[in-house]
Design a protein around this motif. Sequence first.
Motif, PDB file in Angstrom:
ATOM      1  N   ARG A  91      19.680 151.441 136.697  1.00 13.98           N
ATOM      2  CA  ARG A  91      19.367 150.105 137.217  1.00 13.98           C
ATOM      3  C   ARG A  91      18.116 149.523 136.546  1.00 13.98           C
ATOM      4  NH1 ARG A  91      20.462 152.303 142.374  1.00 13.98           N
ATOM      5  NH2 ARG A  91      18.223 152.334 142.869  1.00 13.98           N
ATOM      6  N   LEU A  92      17.103 150.368 136.403  1.00 14.63           N
ATOM      7  CA  LEU A  92      15.864 149.871 135.801  1.00 14.63           C
ATOM      8  C   LEU A  92      16.063 149.458 134.347  1.00 14.63           C
ATOM      9  CD1 LEU A  92      13.332 152.431 137.318  1.00 14.63           C
ATOM     10  CD2 LEU A  92      13.503 149.981 137.833  1.00 14.63           C
ATOM     11  N   GLN A  93      16.942 150.198 133.647  1.00 12.48           N
ATOM     12  CA  GLN A  93      17.208 149.817 132.253  1.00 12.48           C
ATOM     13  C   GLN A  93      17.872 148.436 132.170  1.00 12.48           C
ATOM     14  OE1 GLN A  93      19.523 153.219 131.047  1.00 12.48           O
ATOM     15  NE2 GLN A  93      17.780 154.159 129.947  1.00 12.48           N
ATOM     16  N   GLN A  94      18.577 147.984 133.243  1.00 15.31           N
ATOM     17  CA  GLN A  94      19.287 146.695 133.225  1.00 15.31           C
ATOM     18  C   GLN A  94      18.643 145.667 134.163  1.00 15.31           C
ATOM     19  OE1 GLN A  94      23.386 147.516 134.099  1.00 15.31           O
ATOM     20  NE2 GLN A  94      23.513 149.201 132.619  1.00 15.31           N
ATOM     21  N   LYS A  95      17.380 145.931 134.575  1.00 15.05           N
ATOM     22  CA  LYS A  95      16.739 145.087 135.587  1.00 15.05           C
ATOM     23  C   LYS A  95      16.634 143.632 135.146  1.00 15.05           C
ATOM     24  CE  LYS A  95      12.676 144.919 138.576  1.00 15.05           C
ATOM     25  NZ  LYS A  95      11.417 145.598 138.950  1.00 15.05           N
ATOM     26  N   GLY A  96      16.275 143.326 133.922  1.00 13.78           N
ATOM     27  CA  GLY A  96      16.124 141.939 133.450  1.00 13.78           C
ATOM     28  C   GLY A  96      17.413 141.153 133.545  1.00 13.78           C
ATOM     29  N   ARG A  97      18.452 141.736 132.982  1.00 15.69           N
ATOM     30  CA  ARG A  97      19.744 141.045 133.012  1.00 15.69           C
ATOM     31  C   ARG A  97      20.243 140.875 134.433  1.00 15.69           C
ATOM     32  NH1 ARG A  97      23.857 143.965 129.309  1.00 15.69           N
ATOM     33  NH2 ARG A  97      25.124 142.253 130.160  1.00 15.69           N
ATOM     34  N   LEU A  98      20.031 141.899 135.253  1.00 15.12           N
ATOM     35  CA  LEU A  98      20.462 141.790 136.643  1.00 15.12           C
ATOM     36  C   LEU A  98      19.705 140.680 137.366  1.00 15.12           C
ATOM     37  CD1 LEU A  98      20.789 145.561 137.632  1.00 15.12           C
ATOM     38  CD2 LEU A  98      22.645 143.893 137.435  1.00 15.12           C
ATOM     39  N   GLY A  99      18.377 140.544 137.098  1.00 17.62           N
ATOM     40  CA  GLY A  99      17.581 139.495 137.745  1.00 17.62           C
ATOM     41  C   GLY A  99      18.063 138.103 137.375  1.00 17.62           C
ATOM     42  N   GLU A 100      18.309 137.884 136.074  1.00 14.34           N
ATOM     43  CA  GLU A 100      18.817 136.586 135.627  1.00 14.34           C
ATOM     44  C   GLU A 100      20.161 136.263 136.277  1.00 14.34           C
ATOM     45  OE1 GLU A 100      19.008 136.762 131.449  1.00 14.34           O
ATOM     46  OE2 GLU A 100      16.828 136.867 131.150  1.00 14.34           O
ATOM     47  N   THR A 101      21.020 137.300 136.304  1.00 13.80           N
ATOM     48  CA  THR A 101      22.345 137.072 136.891  1.00 13.80           C
ATOM     49  C   THR A 101      22.244 136.700 138.357  1.00 13.80           C
ATOM     50  OG1 THR A 101      23.346 138.617 135.336  1.00 13.80           O
ATOM     51  CG2 THR A 101      24.574 138.149 137.361  1.00 13.80           C
ATOM     52  N   LEU A 102      21.404 137.431 139.090  1.00 12.09           N
ATOM     53  CA  LEU A 102      21.246 137.143 140.505  1.00 12.09           C
ATOM     54  C   LEU A 102      20.628 135.761 140.729  1.00 12.09           C
ATOM     55  CD1 LEU A 102      20.005 140.622 141.837  1.00 12.09           C
ATOM     56  CD2 LEU A 102      22.235 139.546 142.231  1.00 12.09           C
ATOM     57  N   ALA A 103      19.655 135.342 139.884  1.00 11.05           N
ATOM     58  CA  ALA A 103      19.030 134.009 140.021  1.00 11.05           C
ATOM     59  C   ALA A 103      20.062 132.911 139.797  1.00 11.05           C
ATOM     60  CB  ALA A 103      17.868 133.879 139.047  1.00 11.05           C
ATOM     61  N   GLU A 104      20.859 133.039 138.739  1.00  9.47           N
ATOM     62  CA  GLU A 104      21.893 132.035 138.458  1.00  9.47           C
ATOM     63  C   GLU A 104      22.906 131.977 139.592  1.00  9.47           C
ATOM     64  OE1 GLU A 104      23.508 133.225 134.751  1.00  9.47           O
ATOM     65  OE2 GLU A 104      21.764 132.595 133.577  1.00  9.47           O
ATOM     66  N   ALA A 105      23.280 133.190 140.077  1.00 12.16           N
ATOM     67  CA  ALA A 105      24.251 133.210 141.167  1.00 12.16           C
ATOM     68  C   ALA A 105      23.670 132.575 142.413  1.00 12.16           C
ATOM     69  CB  ALA A 105      24.661 134.662 141.460  1.00 12.16           C
ATOM     70  N   LEU A 106      22.383 132.820 142.666  1.00  9.09           N
ATOM     71  CA  LEU A 106      21.751 132.243 143.846  1.00  9.09           C
ATOM     72  C   LEU A 106      21.690 130.726 143.749  1.00  9.09           C
ATOM     73  CD1 LEU A 106      20.357 132.810 146.531  1.00  9.09           C
ATOM     74  CD2 LEU A 106      18.180 132.972 145.284  1.00  9.09           C
ATOM     75  N   THR A 107      21.400 130.176 142.554  1.00  8.79           N
ATOM     76  CA  THR A 107      21.351 128.719 142.369  1.00  8.79           C
ATOM     77  C   THR A 107      22.716 128.097 142.636  1.00  8.79           C
ATOM     78  OG1 THR A 107      19.574 128.940 140.759  1.00  8.79           O
ATOM     79  CG2 THR A 107      20.860 126.883 140.724  1.00  8.79           C
ATOM     80  N   ALA A 108      23.751 128.775 142.056  1.00 10.72           N
ATOM     81  CA  ALA A 108      25.099 128.236 142.212  1.00 10.72           C
ATOM     82  C   ALA A 108      25.541 128.274 143.670  1.00 10.72           C
ATOM     83  CB  ALA A 108      26.075 129.016 141.333  1.00 10.72           C
ATOM     84  N   VAL A 109      25.300 129.421 144.304  1.00 11.97           N
ATOM     85  CA  VAL A 109      25.733 129.555 145.694  1.00 11.97           C
ATOM     86  C   VAL A 109      24.908 128.640 146.590  1.00 11.97           C
ATOM     87  CG1 VAL A 109      25.862 131.157 147.631  1.00 11.97           C
ATOM     88  CG2 VAL A 109      26.617 131.898 145.379  1.00 11.97           C
ATOM     89  N   GLY A 110      23.594 128.475 146.272  1.00 11.11           N
ATOM     90  CA  GLY A 110      22.766 127.580 147.082  1.00 11.11           C
ATOM     91  C   GLY A 110      23.262 126.143 147.022  1.00 11.11           C
ATOM     92  N   GLY A 111      23.654 125.689 145.844  1.00 12.27           N
ATOM     93  CA  GLY A 111      24.210 124.342 145.724  1.00 12.27           C
ATOM     94  C   GLY A 111      25.486 124.203 146.515  1.00 12.27           C
ATOM     95  N   ALA A 112      26.288 125.261 146.482  1.00 11.14           N
ATOM     96  CA  ALA A 112      27.542 125.209 147.238  1.00 11.14           C
ATOM     97  C   ALA A 112      27.263 125.123 148.727  1.00 11.14           C
ATOM     98  CB  ALA A 112      28.379 126.449 146.919  1.00 11.14           C
ATOM     99  N   VAL A 113      26.235 125.831 149.182  1.00  6.44           N
ATOM    100  CA  VAL A 113      25.889 125.799 150.601  1.00  6.44           C
ATOM    101  C   VAL A 113      25.489 124.385 151.015  1.00  6.44           C
ATOM    102  CG1 VAL A 113      24.213 126.606 152.306  1.00  6.44           C
ATOM    103  CG2 VAL A 113      25.286 128.246 150.735  1.00  6.44           C
ATOM    104  N   GLU A 114      24.670 123.733 150.140  1.00  4.63           N
ATOM    105  CA  GLU A 114      24.226 122.372 150.458  1.00  4.63           C
ATOM    106  C   GLU A 114      25.416 121.404 150.481  1.00  4.63           C
ATOM    107  OE1 GLU A 114      21.245 121.369 147.699  1.00  4.63           O
ATOM    108  OE2 GLU A 114      19.749 122.788 148.461  1.00  4.63           O
ATOM    109  N   ARG A 115      26.315 121.507 149.505  1.00  5.60           N
ATOM    110  CA  ARG A 115      27.452 120.588 149.463  1.00  5.60           C
ATOM    111  C   ARG A 115      28.388 120.815 150.630  1.00  5.60           C
ATOM    112  NH1 ARG A 115      26.775 121.620 143.947  1.00  5.60           N
ATOM    113  NH2 ARG A 115      28.387 123.256 143.916  1.00  5.60           N
ATOM    114  N   LEU A 116      28.563 122.081 151.009  1.00  9.18           N
ATOM    115  CA  LEU A 116      29.418 122.364 152.164  1.00  9.18           C
ATOM    116  C   LEU A 116      28.783 121.807 153.431  1.00  9.18           C
ATOM    117  CD1 LEU A 116      30.537 126.040 151.386  1.00  9.18           C
ATOM    118  CD2 LEU A 116      32.036 124.043 151.528  1.00  9.18           C
TER     119      LEU A 116
END
Length: 553
Positions: A217-242
């Motif tokens: 996990r630590l070896q992939q921490k950067g990529r995982l963080g970016e992925t989670l941030a992008e996913a959070l932005t997308a899901v957050g927008g969906a929450v607002e639109r819903l």
Amino acid sequence: MLEHLAIRDIVLIDRLELGFEPGLSALTGETGAGKSIILDALSLALGARGDRGLVRTGAGQGSVTAVFSLNDPAHPARARLAEQGLEVTDELVLRRVLGADGRSRAFVNDQPVGTTLLRELGEALVEIHGQMEQQGLLATTTHRALLDAFGGHAELTDALRAAHDAREAAQATAATLRADLERAARELDYLRHRERELADLAADPGEEEELARRRARLQQKGRLGETLAEALTAVGGAVERLAAAQRRIGRAGTLDSALLDPVAAAVERAAVEAAEAEAAIEAAARTLDDDGGSLEAVEERLFALRAAARKHRVACDELPTLLEQTRAELAAIDTASDRLRAAESAVAAAEAAYGAAAARLSAARAAAALRLADAVMGELPPLRLEKARFRVMLEPLPPEEAGPHGAERVQFEIATNPGQPFGALARLASGGELSRLMLALKVVLAGIDGPPTLIFDEVDAGIGGATADAVGERLARLGEGRQVLVVTHAPQVAARARHHLRVVKTDGERTTRIAVDRLDSAGRREEIARMLAGAAITPAAREAARSLIRAAR
């Protein structure tokens, strides 16, 4: 006891059948009549070395069959037969077949066996005493057992053997503990170092697997963080639109509730799922942020575990177990000295017990040696050995050689003439002296020593008169408890026999034959008269023979 002897094609004998009885039997005949041939044939059946010269000229093979009774349940031959898986009965048949080429075959109760077994059985059945051919009593290895049997030392020898076995066991235990302690002492520094190393490492079961997952996990921490941030932005927008969609539907709900209620429910469900997804992404992001330790620290710990496992040649999960084993070995070393001290105390006690048992047996042997020597010395003068001195020598053994049989070496010794030093029986006694000495020993040890059948070959050589009569009297005394066969030229000896066999050699034009006659009373008188007078038997010789027989009775 020897019951029957059948000889086929041996030297001058083509066919000969002999039966034997208990007690003293005399085998007589003129010199060269073939008495020795009969003994040679019997020896062949008892396992003696086969010489092709024994096969009668012109015959392809010779054979000898000896039949013995084994009425004594404790006869040693019975145990030897059982060891070999052979049938044990009250009758034992030994047979030897000797080819003209020198090859021989041996049989016991018609079962083929090796000559070694035949010889071992023969030694338990018959003892032959001839000129310089005595068995048993000449072997110094038998003297200790004979002295103990004469002295009645069975309980003392059993106690000594038990004390010896206990001493051996205690010494073996102490030696094992000592070796273990020495080996552990050599490893002590290593064990202590290993214990400290493993204790400092403090490995846990399953730790390697957990560290490997964290490292990945630590070896992939950067990529995982970016992925989670992008996913959070997308899901957050969906929450607002819903949420906006829910508000609009709610305001329009009064227009046509039947149409919009299912839509409102679906949007609500989507809003809940989207909110849960947003919470899950946030939780994963927090976990990623809170994952303890850096990649460097995790890898350092993982590499330390694996290095220790390689060093000690175990799996990482076995390191905790190895630590416990190491601590157990160290604890065992701490208590090994106490166990060794206890074992050494047991050795000292066992050695003391052995020493006491050996001392008791030595004292009993010393007393028995004097009694045996006195008894044998009492038998010597009538046998024309009045100048001889007999003794039982007890030679102390070095402590390290004292064993299950005691602390001394036992040897029968004789000095045949005044001023002559004592020495071994076979070395100092002549043939005739030795035969008579053996007879004296046999008389003293009657009921103790040897097989049930004794054969004396010309024990009376070189003597006559009162000495020969003394020999005959002692042979008769032996015959009261055993089967005794004597080959003799002395009429005084023959007169003492209960049974009398005469060997006769007949010379034909082409062949010479040997026959054996079983003599009745008249035949005995005539044969003893011949032994007294020689070729021409006189009335005086016959009368002397009658007198000898009457005196013997």
